[in-house]
Design a protein around this motif. Structure first.
Motif, mmCIF file in Angstrom:
data_model
loop_
_atom_site.group_PDB
_atom_site.id
_atom_site.type_symbol
_atom_site.label_atom_id
_atom_site.label_comp_id
_atom_site.label_asym_id
_atom_site.label_seq_id
_atom_site.Cartn_x
_atom_site.Cartn_y
_atom_site.Cartn_z
ATOM 1 N N SER A 1 31.421 42.461 43.695
ATOM 2 C CA SER A 1 32.407 41.887 44.609
ATOM 3 C C SER A 1 33.379 41.051 43.779
ATOM 4 C CB SER A 1 31.716 41.015 45.651
ATOM 5 O OG SER A 1 30.767 41.763 46.394
ATOM 6 N N TYR A 2 34.655 40.993 44.196
ATOM 7 C CA TYR A 2 35.594 40.280 43.332
ATOM 8 C C TYR A 2 36.796 39.764 44.109
ATOM 9 C CZ TYR A 2 38.488 44.535 43.404
ATOM 10 O OH TYR A 2 39.256 45.603 43.798
ATOM 11 N N PHE A 3 37.446 38.780 43.495
ATOM 12 C CA PHE A 3 38.752 38.293 43.926
ATOM 13 C C PHE A 3 39.716 38.485 42.766
ATOM 14 C CE2 PHE A 3 41.879 34.820 43.811
ATOM 15 C CZ PHE A 3 42.592 35.143 44.962
ATOM 16 N N LYS A 4 40.880 39.056 43.056
ATOM 17 C CA LYS A 4 41.858 39.360 42.018
ATOM 18 C C LYS A 4 43.216 38.812 42.423
ATOM 19 C CE LYS A 4 44.063 43.299 39.694
ATOM 20 N NZ LYS A 4 44.104 44.780 39.577
ATOM 21 N N THR A 5 43.890 38.167 41.493
ATOM 22 C CA THR A 5 45.231 37.648 41.732
ATOM 23 C C THR A 5 46.136 38.059 40.582
ATOM 24 O OG1 THR A 5 46.524 35.653 42.222
ATOM 25 C CG2 THR A 5 44.752 35.428 40.607
ATOM 26 N N GLU A 6 47.409 38.352 40.892
ATOM 27 C CA GLU A 6 48.342 38.836 39.877
ATOM 28 C C GLU A 6 49.728 38.256 40.122
ATOM 29 O OE1 GLU A 6 49.985 43.045 37.907
ATOM 30 O OE2 GLU A 6 48.777 43.065 39.746
ATOM 31 N N TRP A 7 50.365 37.816 39.021
ATOM 32 C CA TRP A 7 51.741 37.336 39.051
ATOM 33 C C TRP A 7 52.604 38.272 38.223
ATOM 34 C CZ3 TRP A 7 47.506 34.242 38.239
ATOM 35 C CH2 TRP A 7 47.267 33.230 39.185
ATOM 36 N N SER B 1 53.680 39.939 33.304
ATOM 37 C CA SER B 1 52.635 39.834 34.320
ATOM 38 C C SER B 1 51.420 39.114 33.765
ATOM 39 C CB SER B 1 52.222 41.220 34.827
ATOM 40 O OG SER B 1 51.623 41.983 33.801
ATOM 41 N N LEU B 2 50.707 38.466 34.677
ATOM 42 C CA LEU B 2 49.460 37.785 34.352
ATOM 43 C C LEU B 2 48.488 38.051 35.497
ATOM 44 C CD1 LEU B 2 47.849 35.810 32.559
ATOM 45 C CD2 LEU B 2 48.794 33.941 33.938
ATOM 46 N N THR B 3 47.309 38.580 35.168
ATOM 47 C CA THR B 3 46.325 38.979 36.168
ATOM 48 C C THR B 3 44.975 38.359 35.847
ATOM 49 O OG1 THR B 3 47.451 41.117 36.338
ATOM 50 C CG2 THR B 3 45.295 40.928 37.379
ATOM 51 N N GLY B 4 44.310 37.870 36.879
ATOM 52 C CA GLY B 4 42.966 37.321 36.717
ATOM 53 C C GLY B 4 42.034 37.845 37.793
ATOM 54 N N ARG B 5 40.779 38.001 37.453
ATOM 55 C CA ARG B 5 39.804 38.486 38.427
ATOM 56 C C ARG B 5 38.459 37.812 38.179
ATOM 57 N NH1 ARG B 5 38.333 44.785 38.607
ATOM 58 N NH2 ARG B 5 37.181 44.185 36.744
ATOM 59 N N TYR B 6 37.801 37.462 39.266
ATOM 60 C CA TYR B 6 36.464 36.894 39.183
ATOM 61 C C TYR B 6 35.540 37.761 40.021
ATOM 62 C CZ TYR B 6 32.514 33.731 39.708
ATOM 63 O OH TYR B 6 31.257 33.195 39.707
ATOM 64 N N TRP C 1 37.702 38.043 34.164
ATOM 65 C CA TRP C 1 38.589 39.007 33.523
ATOM 66 C C TRP C 1 40.019 38.517 33.640
ATOM 67 C CZ3 TRP C 1 42.620 41.975 35.519
ATOM 68 C CH2 TRP C 1 43.047 43.048 34.742
ATOM 69 N N ILE C 2 40.786 38.677 32.563
ATOM 70 C CA ILE C 2 42.178 38.251 32.553
ATOM 71 C C ILE C 2 42.992 39.228 31.719
ATOM 72 C CG2 ILE C 2 41.923 36.725 30.547
ATOM 73 C CD1 ILE C 2 43.893 34.801 31.954
ATOM 74 N N GLU C 3 44.249 39.441 32.136
ATOM 75 C CA GLU C 3 45.138 40.352 31.403
ATOM 76 C C GLU C 3 46.557 39.827 31.483
ATOM 77 O OE1 GLU C 3 45.157 44.930 31.655
ATOM 78 O OE2 GLU C 3 46.958 44.355 32.791
ATOM 79 N N THR C 4 47.277 39.937 30.379
ATOM 80 C CA THR C 4 48.691 39.606 30.352
ATOM 81 C C THR C 4 49.435 40.777 29.735
ATOM 82 O OG1 THR C 4 50.365 38.002 29.614
ATOM 83 C CG2 THR C 4 48.541 38.450 28.113
ATOM 84 N N ALA C 5 50.649 41.063 30.256
ATOM 85 C CA ALA C 5 51.377 42.244 29.811
ATOM 86 C C ALA C 5 52.872 41.995 29.840
ATOM 87 C CB ALA C 5 51.029 43.448 30.697
ATOM 88 N N LEU C 6 53.568 42.687 28.956
ATOM 89 C CA LEU C 6 55.035 42.724 28.922
ATOM 90 C C LEU C 6 55.429 44.179 29.085
ATOM 91 C CD1 LEU C 6 57.778 41.299 28.414
ATOM 92 C CD2 LEU C 6 57.448 41.813 25.981
ATOM 93 N N GLU C 7 56.334 44.467 30.040
ATOM 94 C CA GLU C 7 56.598 45.863 30.387
ATOM 95 C C GLU C 7 58.073 46.100 30.668
ATOM 96 O OE1 GLU C 7 54.869 49.230 33.515
ATOM 97 O OE2 GLU C 7 54.385 47.099 33.775
ATOM 98 N N TRP D 1 49.996 45.050 26.212
ATOM 99 C CA TRP D 1 49.140 44.169 26.987
ATOM 100 C C TRP D 1 47.895 43.772 26.197
ATOM 101 C CZ3 TRP D 1 49.149 49.403 27.323
ATOM 102 C CH2 TRP D 1 47.940 50.063 27.342
ATOM 103 N N GLY D 2 47.289 42.706 26.655
ATOM 104 C CA GLY D 2 46.019 42.242 26.107
ATOM 105 C C GLY D 2 45.118 41.816 27.253
ATOM 106 N N ALA D 3 43.841 42.113 27.153
ATOM 107 C CA ALA D 3 42.894 41.813 28.227
ATOM 108 C C ALA D 3 41.576 41.344 27.639
ATOM 109 C CB ALA D 3 42.672 43.041 29.114
ATOM 110 N N GLY D 4 40.833 40.603 28.453
ATOM 111 C CA GLY D 4 39.514 40.139 28.047
ATOM 112 C C GLY D 4 38.607 40.004 29.248
ATOM 113 N N GLU D 5 37.337 40.264 29.050
ATOM 114 C CA GLU D 5 36.343 40.109 30.109
ATOM 115 C C GLU D 5 35.107 39.449 29.514
ATOM 116 O OE1 GLU D 5 35.026 42.873 33.684
ATOM 117 O OE2 GLU D 5 33.948 43.457 31.860
ATOM 118 N N TRP D 6 34.531 38.539 30.303
ATOM 119 C CA TRP D 6 33.341 37.827 29.868
ATOM 120 C C TRP D 6 32.277 37.943 30.963
ATOM 121 C CZ3 TRP D 6 38.332 36.424 29.597
ATOM 122 C CH2 TRP D 6 38.877 36.205 28.320
#
Length: 380
Positions: free
Chosen positions: A82-88, A99-104, A114-120, A132-137
């Motif tokens: 289950s998760y919540f995701k938000t993106e700007w 863009s900047l995206t985060g998810r828990y 989880w978090i990701e940032t991208a230039l497009e 883009w670059g992303a990471g998950e823990w």
């Protein structure tokens, strides 16, 4: 670290991100709030009852978007939490976006951050670009059988369209995954190229990809994988269409094992009208490489015969309902098996609903299996 402490840290991180975003990227004056449809799905498969609840909301403006999505499962797992995701997303000039995206995510024995940032650059005129670059823990609660891990990825994608009917896309990614147990840690590099060409009444596309994963502490688990995909679409007439696909996969492991698979699929839609469509389906898959070399012997294993799949799909496209019925069979090692699947979709006012019946899946091996009911209510 217990789950409550982990969740508190994640929420604190999201608060910091929100504050920085609001300061650095102020909300435009002209925009509107929108709500995603509320969705609920009940599914019965493999003697289990699954429930999925979903919804979301967002703020949309010409140069700014802020979206949120929430998914809850009654049987959440480490692969489907289950998760919540938000993106700007913010336009920084022309067709350039940041863009900047985060998810828990939460599962019974672990949680994910989880978090990701991208230039497009979004429009391929004549080129589009994304980096883009992303990471998950993942953090596992005490008593769990899973292990924590840290995952990170950097990637770049370039799309070039020199002509209106010709496009090329290339992608390169590099990812690493670190476990407390060094033998599980690995690094993966992946490269892909895709070309598409259209010339009426045909369209062609091809994709070639290769990747290599290296385990520094366990070379036997290393592998190299490559694949080739070809697709041909042909508009034969106003009520006849053909789609042909060819795929090849090959993988070599550090242990000496090599495997390869070739698959061909053909789909003929005839007759095909605005009210209904009849599809004739056929597919063949064959292992074309299988070898496991040991120091004591050097023999090739006998390759199995091809697997054949065939089917007939009928679709009624008359509003407000859409009905799809599918019958399929499989010929494998001299044995014939088969099945059926049906999906009915409809809408009434703000409600959209789907009824699925697929006890053994569908023509494609990856088709969803089970019985399910899904209802969506559109707020806007």
């Amino acid at each position: 670290m217990n789950r409550r402490t982990s969740a508190f840290r994640v929420l604190s991180t999201f608060r910091v991100v929100v504050i920085l975003t609001l300061f650095l990227l102020p909300l435009p004056v002209f925009g509107e709030w929108r709500a995603d449809p509320l969705a609920i799905k009940f599914k019965w498969a493999e003697e289990q009852t699954k429930v999925l609840l979903g919804g979301g909301w967002g703020y949309y403006a010409p140069a700014f978007r802020w979206t949120n999505d929430l998914r809850w499962r009654n049987n959440a797992s480490s692969t489907e939490p289950s998760y919540f995701k938000t993106e700007w997303q913010r336009r920084i000039g022309g067709d350039w976006w940041w863009s900047l995206t985060g998810r828990y995510g939460v599962a019974p024995t672990c949680d994910f951050r989880w978090i990701e940032t991208a230039l497009e650059k979004t429009l391929a005129r004549p080129w589009a670009f994304r980096i883009w670059g992303a990471g998950e823990w993942r953090r596992v609660s005490s008593g769990g059988t899973l292990e924590d891990y840290d995952w990170r990825l950097v990637g770049s994608r370039l799309r070039w369209r020199p002509f209106k009917l010709l496009a090329w896309t290339g992608e390169l990614t590099r990812e690493g995954k670190t476990y407390p147990s060094p033998r599980k840690s690995s690094v993966k590099t992946a490269l892909s190229n895709e070309v598409s060409l259209r010339f009426a009444p045909h369209s062609l596309s091809g994709r070639w990809a290769e990747s290599a994963r290296v385990y520094p502490e366990d070379a036997w688990k290393n592998y190299y994988h490559r694949s080739l995909r070809l697709e041909w679409n042909w508009d034969i007439s106003n009520n006849a269409y053909f789609e042909g696909k060819c795929g090849y996969n090959q993988q070599s492991q550090g242990s000496g094992k090599t495997s390869g698979n070739l698959q061909l699929t053909g789909i003929l839609d005839y007759p095909s009208t605005r009210e209904y469509k009849l599809s004739w389906l056929c597919s063949a898959a064959k292992t074309v490489a299988a070898e496991f070399t040991l120091p004591e012997e050097d023999e090739e294993e006998e390759l199995p015969a091809a697997d054949w799949r065939f089917g007939l799909r009928w679709q009624d496209l008359t509003p407000p309902y859409t009905l799809r019925v599918e019958f399929f069979g499989q010929w494998h090692e001299g044995n014939l098996t088969g099945g059926w699947a049906a999906r009915l979709q409809g809408h009434e006012g703000r409600f959209r609903w789907t009824l699925g019946l697929a006890p053994r899946g569908g023509f494609y091996p990856s088709a969803e299996k089970g019985y399910w009911v899904e209802v969506k209510y559109y707020l806007d």
